[in-house]
Motif scaffolding. Sequence first.
Motif, short mmCIF file in Angstrom:
data_model
loop_
_atom_site.label_atom_id
_atom_site.label_comp_id
_atom_site.label_asym_id
_atom_site.label_seq_id
_atom_site.Cartn_x
_atom_site.Cartn_y
_atom_site.Cartn_z
N LEU A 149 30.33 8.73 -17.02
CA LEU A 149 30.02 10.09 -17.47
C LEU A 149 31.31 10.84 -17.81
CD1 LEU A 149 27.42 11.62 -17.82
CD2 LEU A 149 27.64 12.53 -15.51
N TYR A 150 32.31 10.67 -16.95
CA TYR A 150 33.59 11.36 -17.14
C TYR A 150 34.21 10.96 -18.48
CZ TYR A 150 37.32 14.21 -15.20
OH TYR A 150 38.19 15.23 -14.95
N ALA A 159 33.07 17.26 -19.03
CA ALA A 159 33.00 15.92 -18.45
C ALA A 159 33.19 15.99 -16.94
CB ALA A 159 34.05 15.01 -19.08
N SER A 160 34.21 16.75 -16.54
CA SER A 160 34.52 16.88 -15.12
C SER A 160 33.36 17.51 -14.37
CB SER A 160 35.78 17.73 -14.96
OG SER A 160 35.82 18.31 -13.68
N ARG A 161 32.76 18.54 -14.97
CA ARG A 161 31.66 19.22 -14.30
C ARG A 161 30.44 18.32 -14.15
NH1 ARG A 161 31.76 24.69 -17.42
NH2 ARG A 161 34.01 24.45 -17.53
N ALA A 162 30.09 17.62 -15.23
CA ALA A 162 28.92 16.74 -15.17
C ALA A 162 29.12 15.61 -14.17
CB ALA A 162 28.63 16.17 -16.57
N LEU A 166 27.15 14.80 -10.55
CA LEU A 166 26.55 13.50 -10.23
C LEU A 166 27.09 12.98 -8.89
CD1 LEU A 166 24.88 10.93 -11.12
CD2 LEU A 166 27.05 10.04 -11.96
N ALA A 167 28.40 13.08 -8.70
CA ALA A 167 29.02 12.59 -7.47
C ALA A 167 28.46 13.31 -6.25
CB ALA A 167 30.54 12.77 -7.54
N ILE A 168 28.26 14.64 -6.39
CA ILE A 168 27.77 15.43 -5.25
C ILE A 168 26.32 15.07 -4.93
CG2 ILE A 168 27.25 17.77 -4.48
CD1 ILE A 168 29.72 18.59 -6.32
N VAL A 169 25.50 14.93 -5.96
CA VAL A 169 24.10 14.55 -5.74
C VAL A 169 24.03 13.17 -5.07
CG1 VAL A 169 21.92 13.97 -6.88
CG2 VAL A 169 23.23 15.95 -7.65
N GLY A 170 24.91 12.28 -5.48
CA GLY A 170 24.89 10.91 -4.97
C GLY A 170 25.26 10.78 -3.52
N VAL A 171 25.81 11.85 -2.94
CA VAL A 171 26.23 11.80 -1.53
C VAL A 171 25.07 11.43 -0.60
CG1 VAL A 171 26.80 13.37 0.37
CG2 VAL A 171 28.33 13.16 -1.54
N VAL A 172 23.86 11.81 -0.95
CA VAL A 172 22.71 11.49 -0.08
C VAL A 172 22.60 9.98 0.18
CG1 VAL A 172 21.28 13.48 -0.63
CG2 VAL A 172 21.11 11.44 -2.04
N ASN A 173 23.16 9.20 -0.74
CA ASN A 173 23.08 7.74 -0.59
C ASN A 173 23.95 7.22 0.57
OD1 ASN A 173 22.23 5.11 -1.45
ND2 ASN A 173 24.26 4.83 -2.32
N VAL A 174 25.01 7.96 0.90
CA VAL A 174 25.95 7.45 1.92
C VAL A 174 25.29 7.33 3.31
CG1 VAL A 174 28.15 7.83 3.09
CG2 VAL A 174 27.99 8.11 0.62
N PRO A 175 24.64 8.39 3.82
CA PRO A 175 23.95 8.21 5.10
C PRO A 175 22.83 7.17 5.02
CG PRO A 175 23.52 10.40 4.19
CD PRO A 175 24.63 9.80 3.39
N ILE A 176 22.23 7.01 3.85
CA ILE A 176 21.19 5.99 3.71
C ILE A 176 21.80 4.60 3.92
CG2 ILE A 176 19.57 4.89 2.11
CD1 ILE A 176 19.02 7.67 0.94
N ILE A 177 22.98 4.37 3.31
CA ILE A 177 23.65 3.08 3.53
C ILE A 177 23.95 2.90 5.01
CG2 ILE A 177 25.72 1.69 3.06
CD1 ILE A 177 26.10 3.33 0.49
#
Lengths: 251, 62
Positions: A149-150, A159-162, A166-177
């Motif tokens: 995306l960047y 680019a940086s904002r988009a 995405l990176a911030i939304v994806g954080v939910v995946n870390v505790p799931i892992i």
Amino acid sequence: MSMTRRIPWMKYASASSFYPLANRLVPIFMGLAIVLAVIGLYVGFFVAPIDYQQGNSYRIMFLHVPAAWMSMFIYLLLAVYAIISLVWRVKMADIMAYSLAPTGAMFTFLALLTGALWGRPTWGTYWIWDARLTSELLLLFLYLGYMGLYSAIPDRQRASRAASFLAIVGVVNVPIIYFSVVWWNTLHQGSSFSVSDGASMTSDMLSALLLMTFACWAYAIAVVLRRAQAVILERKKVALWASQISRKKES
Amino acid sequence: MGIGEFFHMGGHGFYIWGSYGTALFLMIVEATWVAKRRNKAKKELERMEAEFARVDNQGMNR
């Protein structure tokens, strides 16, 4: 006429103090990474005993576990920088987030690959779609998505904002892992590094694991700082170019 | 333990050395890439600054 250009140096105020600091830190951390890895591998291969159940294949752990930890830590760090960059528009935070991504992706790939190579002799399969493995694969796609995306959006700020979003939304995946082995019935074993019931490995195995983890950290710091330096220079180049063009237009 | 035996790793050599070998390869490649990228950017920026300074000086002398 001095060499100083009329470009907004203040915008790079933090970058200009970061750059010489990184120059000093990179060789230190790269040296540290090599020394720690050599000692860690020595302990892991020559001191730590063979596992009575798994044989020698368990020695992949000394690489697999640090790589998996790094993949998650780096993602969390990337997300923190993404928040700082998105909310406070700190340029250096954006540069750090951007510079962390490829190294995080590399460690995620390594965690997946070493996991497959460990899984084959241990479980009899390279891959299975269980929660731990699937969420770690998703982490790789999040890294690649951030990087893609960047670079896909021509305007750097957008680019940086988009990508940050995405990176911030994806954080939910870390505790799931992290908790996947607890929440679901996975083929992947739980942590062999628990404090409650005492570490389920010998102290030699633990030392090798910790040494390799510190080696990976030192490596990541060195490489990410070096990449951040490259990005600072590349962006300075663009700013210098833009300032020259605007001066030409004025005259 | 002989050298051959060490690399054989009780039949797990492929998995173990495949893992460590790939890691070593990727890290050497990444470290080399970032170093090259930094050096390239540094050279280009220096060349650009020198060029613009030269153009400026010419403008001043005229």
